[in-house]
Design an enzyme around this catalytic site. Structure first.
Site, mmCIF file in Angstrom:
data_model
loop_
_atom_site.group_PDB
_atom_site.id
_atom_site.type_symbol
_atom_site.label_atom_id
_atom_site.label_comp_id
_atom_site.label_asym_id
_atom_site.label_seq_id
_atom_site.Cartn_x
_atom_site.Cartn_y
_atom_site.Cartn_z
ATOM 1 N N LYS A 33 0.854 -1.190 0.000
ATOM 2 C CA LYS A 33 0.000 0.000 0.000
ATOM 3 C C LYS A 33 0.887 1.235 0.000
ATOM 4 C CE LYS A 33 -1.954 2.197 3.454
ATOM 5 N NZ LYS A 33 -1.941 3.661 3.151
ATOM 6 N N ASP A 60 -3.253 4.284 -2.468
ATOM 7 C CA ASP A 60 -4.165 4.855 -1.477
ATOM 8 C C ASP A 60 -4.075 6.383 -1.483
ATOM 9 O OD1 ASP A 60 -5.960 5.018 0.626
ATOM 10 O OD2 ASP A 60 -4.409 4.739 2.159
ATOM 11 N N LYS A 62 -6.962 8.338 -1.766
ATOM 12 C CA LYS A 62 -8.202 8.866 -1.177
ATOM 13 C C LYS A 62 -8.705 10.093 -1.931
ATOM 14 C CE LYS A 62 -7.150 7.246 3.534
ATOM 15 N NZ LYS A 62 -5.760 6.780 3.350
ATOM 16 N N ASP A 65 -13.001 15.002 -4.862
ATOM 17 C CA ASP A 65 -13.138 16.264 -5.586
ATOM 18 C C ASP A 65 -14.420 16.178 -6.393
ATOM 19 O OD1 ASP A 65 -12.480 18.759 -6.982
ATOM 20 O OD2 ASP A 65 -10.402 18.348 -6.420
ATOM 21 N N THR A 116 -10.018 5.700 10.224
ATOM 22 C CA THR A 116 -9.858 5.008 11.504
ATOM 23 C C THR A 116 -9.262 5.905 12.583
ATOM 24 O OG1 THR A 116 -7.762 4.099 10.684
ATOM 25 C CG2 THR A 116 -9.706 2.692 10.537
ATOM 26 N N ARG A 206 2.764 0.266 10.698
ATOM 27 C CA ARG A 206 3.845 0.384 11.670
ATOM 28 C C ARG A 206 4.213 -0.901 12.411
ATOM 29 N NH1 ARG A 206 1.538 6.209 13.448
ATOM 30 N NH2 ARG A 206 -0.316 5.167 12.648
#
Length: 225
Positions: A33, A60, A62, A65, A116, A206
């Site tokens: 990703k 990714d 996102k 618009d 999240t 992470r």
């Protein structure tokens, strides 16, 4: 190539660090990703170079618009042929319809429902008087109606999303091993719990990328699945 349903989130603008991480974990994850940090620093060429490793790319960005702008942006990204591409469900039905129409035929376009990092207080602060679960449900139905392939939601909502969209491609980010730290994520679950609840793929960042041994961390998470 691993058949894992884990996509590792390589959230760094540093190309060499990103590629080194990807090479280390490539045999124990199902894809990479790459988000805004990486794309803004390395552009389309950086995506091409990472794709050369042979793993599916989850782009990714996102996008959010007006419909015409999002459609043209996705047309511009078409040569990258990502496996998964994200837009924001809050952009509305027309925007999502144009996004799907503009995407390569093999690309899954999925809509981000509620980040999240947000909880009910955050939603209230931006004028949404509803809890995250209700907002995810509403946006899931909107994305499905717009003809997208699926959504992005937290592990807390994925079971409800799976019930309402049995055939949807459900991406769950923010998963953490049982002994992991939640960091800036507010709605987290373990990888095993997310899969059991109906996730199609998991995004893990992470806990893998900041581990002393990323490959071992990826293998340990995969073992729980």
């Amino acid at each position: 190539m691993s058949g894992s349903r884990i996509y590792v989130a390589i959230d760094t603008p540093d190309f060499e660090r990103a590629r080194t991480l990807a090479v280390r974990v490539r045999n124990h994850v199902g894809g990479l990703k790459l988000g805004l940090e990486f794309f803004c620093a390395n552009g389309r060429q950086g995506i091409h170079d990472m794709a050369d490793l042979g793993l599916p790319i989850f782009l990714d960005l996102k996008l959010h618009d007006i419909p015409n702008t999002v459609g043209k942006a996705i047309q511009a990204l078409g040569p990258l042929d990502p496996a998964i591409l994200t837009v924001h469900a809050a952009g509305g039905r027309a925007m999502m319809e144009d996004a799907k129409a503009a995407a390569p035929s093999g690309t899954k376009v999925v809509a981000v429902t509620v980040l999240t990092s947000l909880d009910s207080e955050d939603l209230e602060a931006i004028g949404l008087d509803r809890d995250p679960h209700m907002q995810v449900q509403r946006l899931t139905e909107l994305a499905r109606g717009a003809g997208l392939d699926g959504i992005v939601c937290s592990g807390s909502e994925v079971a409800a999303a799976r019930r309402s969209w049995p055939g949807g491609f459900l991406v769950v980010p923010g998963v953490r091993p049982a002994d992991g730290h939640s960091a800036d994520q507010k709605r987290v679950v373990t990888p095993r719990a997310a899969l059991d609840a109906g996730a199609s793929v998991l995004v893990v960042g992470r806990p893998i990328t900041q581990a002393a041994d990323p490959d071992m961390a990826a293998r340990a998470i995969e073992a729980t699945l």
